[in-house]
Design a protein around this motif. Structure first.
Motif, mmCIF file in Angstrom:
data_model
loop_
_atom_site.group_PDB
_atom_site.id
_atom_site.type_symbol
_atom_site.label_atom_id
_atom_site.label_comp_id
_atom_site.label_asym_id
_atom_site.label_seq_id
_atom_site.Cartn_x
_atom_site.Cartn_y
_atom_site.Cartn_z
ATOM 1 N N LYS A 2 33.633 32.651 41.498
ATOM 2 C CA LYS A 2 34.699 33.735 41.917
ATOM 3 C C LYS A 2 35.191 34.720 41.145
ATOM 4 O O LYS A 2 35.748 34.548 40.146
ATOM 5 N N TRP A 3 34.978 35.891 41.767
ATOM 6 C CA TRP A 3 35.305 37.360 41.085
ATOM 7 C C TRP A 3 36.761 37.789 41.591
ATOM 8 O O TRP A 3 36.795 37.996 42.659
ATOM 9 N N HIS A 4 37.393 38.335 40.457
ATOM 10 C CA HIS A 4 38.579 39.067 40.960
ATOM 11 C C HIS A 4 38.268 40.513 40.477
ATOM 12 O O HIS A 4 38.179 40.798 39.298
ATOM 13 N N LEU A 5 38.494 41.766 41.545
ATOM 14 C CA LEU A 5 38.300 42.966 41.125
ATOM 15 C C LEU A 5 39.513 43.717 41.042
ATOM 16 O O LEU A 5 40.400 43.452 42.276
ATOM 17 N N ASP B 6 36.777 36.642 36.040
ATOM 18 C CA ASP B 6 36.350 35.578 36.858
ATOM 19 C C ASP B 6 37.656 34.527 37.422
ATOM 20 O O ASP B 6 38.838 34.988 36.637
ATOM 21 N N ALA B 7 37.412 33.418 37.859
ATOM 22 C CA ALA B 7 38.606 32.682 38.286
ATOM 23 C C ALA B 7 39.518 31.979 37.033
ATOM 24 O O ALA B 7 40.309 31.789 37.195
ATOM 25 N N ASP B 8 38.575 31.917 35.824
ATOM 26 C CA ASP B 8 39.164 31.610 34.647
ATOM 27 C C ASP B 8 39.721 32.482 33.791
ATOM 28 O O ASP B 8 40.286 32.388 32.650
ATOM 29 N N MET C 234 34.844 37.045 46.340
ATOM 30 C CA MET C 234 35.225 38.176 45.671
ATOM 31 C C MET C 234 36.922 38.200 46.320
ATOM 32 O O MET C 234 37.010 38.349 47.478
ATOM 33 N N ILE C 235 37.648 38.602 45.288
ATOM 34 C CA ILE C 235 39.019 38.603 45.582
ATOM 35 C C ILE C 235 39.397 39.998 44.988
ATOM 36 O O ILE C 235 39.150 40.533 44.060
ATOM 37 N N GLU D 271 31.755 36.264 50.694
ATOM 38 C CA GLU D 271 33.451 36.012 51.248
ATOM 39 C C GLU D 271 34.081 36.842 50.556
ATOM 40 O O GLU D 271 34.041 36.950 48.962
ATOM 41 N N HIS D 272 34.747 37.575 51.247
ATOM 42 C CA HIS D 272 35.834 38.515 50.692
ATOM 43 C C HIS D 272 37.127 38.463 51.090
ATOM 44 O O HIS D 272 37.420 38.128 52.142
ATOM 45 N N ARG D 273 38.112 37.971 50.069
ATOM 46 C CA ARG D 273 39.521 37.725 50.276
ATOM 47 C C ARG D 273 40.443 38.825 49.900
ATOM 48 O O ARG D 273 40.380 39.227 48.683
ATOM 49 N N SER D 274 40.909 39.816 50.698
ATOM 50 C CA SER D 274 41.767 40.966 50.242
ATOM 51 C C SER D 274 43.109 40.537 50.716
ATOM 52 O O SER D 274 43.698 40.676 51.721
#
Length: 242
Positions: A83-86, A105-107, A142-143, A162-165
């Protein structure tokens, strides 16, 4: 007697340097591990009887920091969460605004960072291509915040992800900017885009090595993790300091 490969590598890496590997590695560790200026590191070394100028510390940080960070990246490639946060943050350099694009990443481990002049689809694409090349993997999720450039770039390069915006979901990435902000203030702002890129490229991997999730571990567990991180650091820097 057969040659010692470790000794040979150490001799080659630190050849023609007046100070031994232990001191160089310690100076680089101080600079990137803590929000210290070059002059602060100079003073800390002087307190231990090691007379080194801040200019020399800067040269060590640039030369050896890059080598250490490269070794850490090789060790950690493929070990991050899927899970990547950009996110991106504004950086003022000599009166001009740049954007520091970062991914964690998620951590909370830093995946990569890229300084760019633009905040559009092409800039988002450049970051994503760098991420895919560096991580050798595609994320599951990807968030991002609501910047539309992320979605446009994602559809082109990672259509199946999957993209969560949502701004509220991206606190992980926004909080990871704080360490860079602290260093930016300590350095009285970055002097150039090149300097900024060099710093974040080295700082991220070293910060990952010592990112121990203290709030999740007991005191004993934290000490064990910290000792393991320091042993890894000594192995990477080929130093033997205790």
């Amino acid at each position: 007697m057969s040659p010692n490969p470790l000794t040979d590598v150490t001799t080659h890496r630190y050849r023609r340097h007046r100070f031994p590997a232990e001191i160089i590695a310690h100076a680089v560790w101080l600079y990137f591990r803590f929000p210290l200026s070059l002059r602060h590191v100079e003073d800390l070394l002087a307190e231990r009887g090691i007379e080194v100028s801040f200019q020399t510390v800067a040269e060590w940080a640039a030369k050896f920091g890059r080598e250490y960070a490269r070794s850490i990246r090789r060790r950690t490639r493929g070990s991050f969460a899927d899970k990547w946060h950009l996110d991106e943050m504004g950086v003022a350099i000599k009166g001009r605004k740049y954007w520091l694009w970062r991914a964690v990443d998620a951590d909370g481990y830093v995946l990569d960072a890229l300084i760019q002049i633009r905040r559009n689809k092409q800039a988002a694409l450049k970051l994503m291509r760098k991420l895919l090349k560096g991580q050798c993997a595609t994320p599951r999720v990807m968030i991002t915040d609501k910047l539309r450039s992320y979605d446009a770039a994602k559809r082109e390069i990672m259509p199946g992800v999957e993209h969560r915006s949502h701004k509220g979901l991206n606190n992980r990435a926004e909080n990871s900017h704080l360490a860079v902000r602290r260093r930016e203030r300590g350095m009285i702002r970055f002097k150039s885009a090149r300097q900024c890129q060099r710093f974040v490229s080295i700082h991220g991997p070293i910060a990952n090595l010592f990112h121990l999730h203290r709030n999740r571990a007991s005191t004993a567990e934290h000490r064990k993790l910290r000792n393991a991180a320091m042993n890894t650091w000594r192995e990477i820097t080929l130093s033997t300091a205790e």
